[in-house]
Design a protein around this motif. Structure first.
Motif, PDB file in Angstrom:
ATOM      1  N   ASN A   1      12.209  79.323  69.115  1.00  0.00           N
ATOM      2  CA  ASN A   1      12.719  78.744  70.351  1.00  0.00           C
ATOM      3  C   ASN A   1      14.149  79.243  70.535  1.00  0.00           C
ATOM      4  N   PHE A   2      14.553  79.443  71.783  1.00  0.00           N
ATOM      5  CA  PHE A   2      15.912  79.922  72.007  1.00  0.00           C
ATOM      6  C   PHE A   2      16.430  79.518  73.380  1.00  0.00           C
ATOM      7  N   VAL A   3      17.756  79.355  73.455  1.00  0.00           N
ATOM      8  CA  VAL A   3      18.499  79.173  74.706  1.00  0.00           C
ATOM      9  C   VAL A   3      19.706  80.097  74.574  1.00  0.00           C
ATOM     10  N   VAL A   4      19.655  81.230  75.248  1.00  0.00           N
ATOM     11  CA  VAL A   4      20.630  82.286  74.979  1.00  0.00           C
ATOM     12  C   VAL A   4      21.144  82.907  76.265  1.00  0.00           C
ATOM     13  N   GLN A   5      22.102  83.808  76.106  1.00  0.00           N
ATOM     14  CA  GLN A   5      22.556  84.624  77.223  1.00  0.00           C
ATOM     15  C   GLN A   5      22.100  86.057  77.000  1.00  0.00           C
ATOM     16  N   GLU A   6      22.119  86.851  78.069  1.00  0.00           N
ATOM     17  CA  GLU A   6      21.751  88.269  78.000  1.00  0.00           C
ATOM     18  C   GLU A   6      22.981  89.086  78.340  1.00  0.00           C
ATOM     19  N   PHE A   7      23.239  90.150  77.597  1.00  0.00           N
ATOM     20  CA  PHE A   7      24.482  90.890  77.755  1.00  0.00           C
ATOM     21  C   PHE A   7      24.340  92.237  78.466  1.00  0.00           C
ATOM     22  N   GLY A   8      23.230  92.933  78.255  1.00  0.00           N
ATOM     23  CA  GLY A   8      23.109  94.297  78.746  1.00  0.00           C
ATOM     24  C   GLY A   8      22.986  94.433  80.247  1.00  0.00           C
TER      25      GLY A   8
ATOM     26  N   PRO B   1      21.240  82.431  83.018  1.00  0.00           N
ATOM     27  CA  PRO B   1      21.756  83.541  83.835  1.00  0.00           C
ATOM     28  C   PRO B   1      23.255  83.750  83.665  1.00  0.00           C
ATOM     29  N   THR B   2      23.663  85.001  83.800  1.00  0.00           N
ATOM     30  CA  THR B   2      25.075  85.356  83.831  1.00  0.00           C
ATOM     31  C   THR B   2      25.513  85.473  85.284  1.00  0.00           C
ATOM     32  N   VAL B   3      26.636  84.854  85.610  1.00  0.00           N
ATOM     33  CA  VAL B   3      27.087  84.788  86.999  1.00  0.00           C
ATOM     34  C   VAL B   3      28.455  85.454  87.128  1.00  0.00           C
ATOM     35  N   LEU B   4      28.606  86.289  88.140  1.00  0.00           N
ATOM     36  CA  LEU B   4      29.900  86.894  88.447  1.00  0.00           C
ATOM     37  C   LEU B   4      30.705  85.926  89.303  1.00  0.00           C
ATOM     38  N   ILE B   5      31.943  85.676  88.890  1.00  0.00           N
ATOM     39  CA  ILE B   5      32.840  84.801  89.648  1.00  0.00           C
ATOM     40  C   ILE B   5      34.020  85.651  90.109  1.00  0.00           C
TER      41      ILE B   5
ATOM     42  N   GLY C   1      44.679  95.161  87.943  1.00  0.00           N
ATOM     43  CA  GLY C   1      43.556  94.226  88.056  1.00  0.00           C
ATOM     44  C   GLY C   1      43.060  93.799  86.689  1.00  0.00           C
ATOM     45  N   PHE C   2      42.434  92.627  86.661  1.00  0.00           N
ATOM     46  CA  PHE C   2      41.877  92.114  85.413  1.00  0.00           C
ATOM     47  C   PHE C   2      40.442  91.615  85.635  1.00  0.00           C
ATOM     48  N   ILE C   3      39.594  91.890  84.630  1.00  0.00           N
ATOM     49  CA  ILE C   3      38.255  91.307  84.548  1.00  0.00           C
ATOM     50  C   ILE C   3      38.135  90.688  83.156  1.00  0.00           C
ATOM     51  N   SER C   4      37.583  89.500  83.086  1.00  0.00           N
ATOM     52  CA  SER C   4      37.442  88.819  81.802  1.00  0.00           C
ATOM     53  C   SER C   4      35.998  88.364  81.605  1.00  0.00           C
ATOM     54  N   HIS C   5      35.592  88.286  80.352  1.00  0.00           N
ATOM     55  CA  HIS C   5      34.257  87.801  80.008  1.00  0.00           C
ATOM     56  C   HIS C   5      34.350  86.352  79.552  1.00  0.00           C
ATOM     57  N   ASN C   6      33.392  85.532  79.944  1.00  0.00           N
ATOM     58  CA  ASN C   6      33.314  84.100  79.628  1.00  0.00           C
ATOM     59  C   ASN C   6      34.340  83.303  80.439  1.00  0.00           C
ATOM     60  N   ASP C   7      33.825  82.479  81.317  1.00  0.00           N
ATOM     61  CA  ASP C   7      34.683  81.728  82.228  1.00  0.00           C
ATOM     62  C   ASP C   7      35.124  80.406  81.612  1.00  0.00           C
ATOM     63  N   ASP C   8      36.262  79.906  82.063  1.00  0.00           N
ATOM     64  CA  ASP C   8      36.705  78.551  81.716  1.00  0.00           C
ATOM     65  C   ASP C   8      37.674  78.081  82.792  1.00  0.00           C
ATOM     66  N   ILE C   9      38.077  76.840  82.727  1.00  0.00           N
ATOM     67  CA  ILE C   9      38.885  76.240  83.793  1.00  0.00           C
ATOM     68  C   ILE C   9      40.266  76.887  83.902  1.00  0.00           C
ATOM     69  N   VAL C  10      40.809  77.386  82.782  1.00  0.00           N
ATOM     70  CA  VAL C  10      42.113  78.044  82.819  1.00  0.00           C
ATOM     71  C   VAL C  10      42.057  79.299  83.677  1.00  0.00           C
TER      72      VAL C  10
END
Length: 338
Positions: A183-190, A329-333, A283-292
């Motif tokens: 069983n798994f609950v994961v993210q996909e990177f590629g 799902p991975t979402v672009l913000i 410009g900056f792009i970052s992986h993994n979102d958070d409130i900061v």
């Protein structure tokens, strides 16, 4: 009776378990695996002494604990009986993850809340060190009713996880290529990373070059690196891959992509010191979102999975054991940093 005794014997190889723990966990496993069900008679103290050679005091202590937890009950002069099929009362869960970064804290908080108060949760960090990970798996095996694990991508990992019952393992964050039906609950990177880069290509092309900081042999997913290379080739993007950011090296006309928050904070500090305008000069792009990242510098563009949802779904599985094999799902913000 023989099936229950066998469940207890199955834990003999777990050297870290005391006789008391072996007896308690063996009976819990027997109930959980439907070897016995509510109302069934348990082996008598004398039967366990004869079959396993355990001390009478050890058996009495184990049965007392199981009675206290409401898992078995004693009926006067008749013996001990299974009181419930729900052995998740005071369930012990081992959570093994990489570290306690902000996004993993989000996962943990939602996972912990979802489990409720009657579940004991012990957390372990392997920090992407396989020796540490291997030691942890050996240390926890047989001691917990459920194992929630963020696995290290390593050729030895599938074999290591086979030390644990497949039905009691939930993989989170990252999936494994294995012959076991986990069983798994994961993210996909590629594919998700490639899609995010493509969606940002017009903004990226405003700059002279894109710089991606990636540390080989680290916890950073190689799939993101390969997606980045494919994106540059497919869309004729000028870019470079570096192992890490050097303080003060920020250059105008470039867009920077990092997975590590500490690098992002350092670059934002240099942006202010150099007087650069974010989204225009650099410009900056970052992986993994958070409130900061939503707030700082009027927002940093990220692509990220929903770690709160991952934590909630992981907790649901632990409590109801309904099969789950889900990629969050991975979402672009898109924010002002580009």
């Amino acid at each position: 009776m023989k099936e229950i005794i066998q469940q207890i014997k199955n834990l003999e190889s777990v050297s870290s378990l005391s006789k008391h723990e072996q007896l308690v966990q063996g009976i819990i496993n027997a109930i959980d695996e439907k070897v016995v069900t509510k109302g069934d008679l348990m082996p008598s103290v004398n039967t366990i002494i004869n079959e396993l050679g355990f001390a009478r005091e050890t058996i009495a202590k184990a049965y007392k604990e199981l009675i206290h937890r409401g898992i078995i009950e004693s009926k006067n002069r008749l013996g001990y009986f299974v009181a419930t099929d729900d052995v998740q009362q005071e369930l012990k869960v081992a959570l093994i993850i990489f570290a306690f970064d902000i996004f993993q804290e989000t996962f943990y908080e939602n996972f912990r809340k979802g489990l409720g108060k009657n579940v004991q949760l012990d957390i372990f960090f392997h920090h992407n060190n396989f020796d540490t990970f291997e030691h942890m798996v050996h240390s926890v095996k047989g001691k917990y009713g459920m194992y929630v694990i963020a696995p290290i991508p390593n050729a030895k990992t599938p074999g290591l996880l086979k030390l644990l019952p497949t039905s009691r393992v939930l993989l989170v964050d990252r999936n494994l290529d294995t012959d076991e039906d986990y069983n798994f609950v994961v993210q996909e990177f590629g594919d998700s990373s490639y899609k995010a880069f493509v969606q940002l290509k017009d903004k990226i092309k405003k700059y002279d070059e894109i710089v991606f900081f990636f540390k080989p042999s680290s916890a950073e997913p190689n799939e993101i690196l390969e997606s980045f290379k494919r994106f540059m080739k497919d869309y004729d993007i000028k870019g470079v891959i570096k192992e890490g950011y050097e303080s003060g090296s920020l250059e105008k006309g470039k867009v920077y992509f990092t997975i590590h928050n500490l690098e992002l904070w350092e670059m934002l500090k240099d942006t202010k010191l150099k007087g650069f305008k974010l989204g225009t000069d650099i410009g900056f792009i970052s992986h993994n979102d958070d409130i900061v990242k939503e707030i700082i510098f009027d927002g940093v563009t990220t692509f990220s999975t929903d770690f709160a949802a991952m934590g909630k779904k992981a907790a649901e599985f632990v409590l109801n054991r309904k099969k789950i094999q889900e990629i969050i799902p991975t979402v672009l913000i898109n924010r002002n940093s580009l």
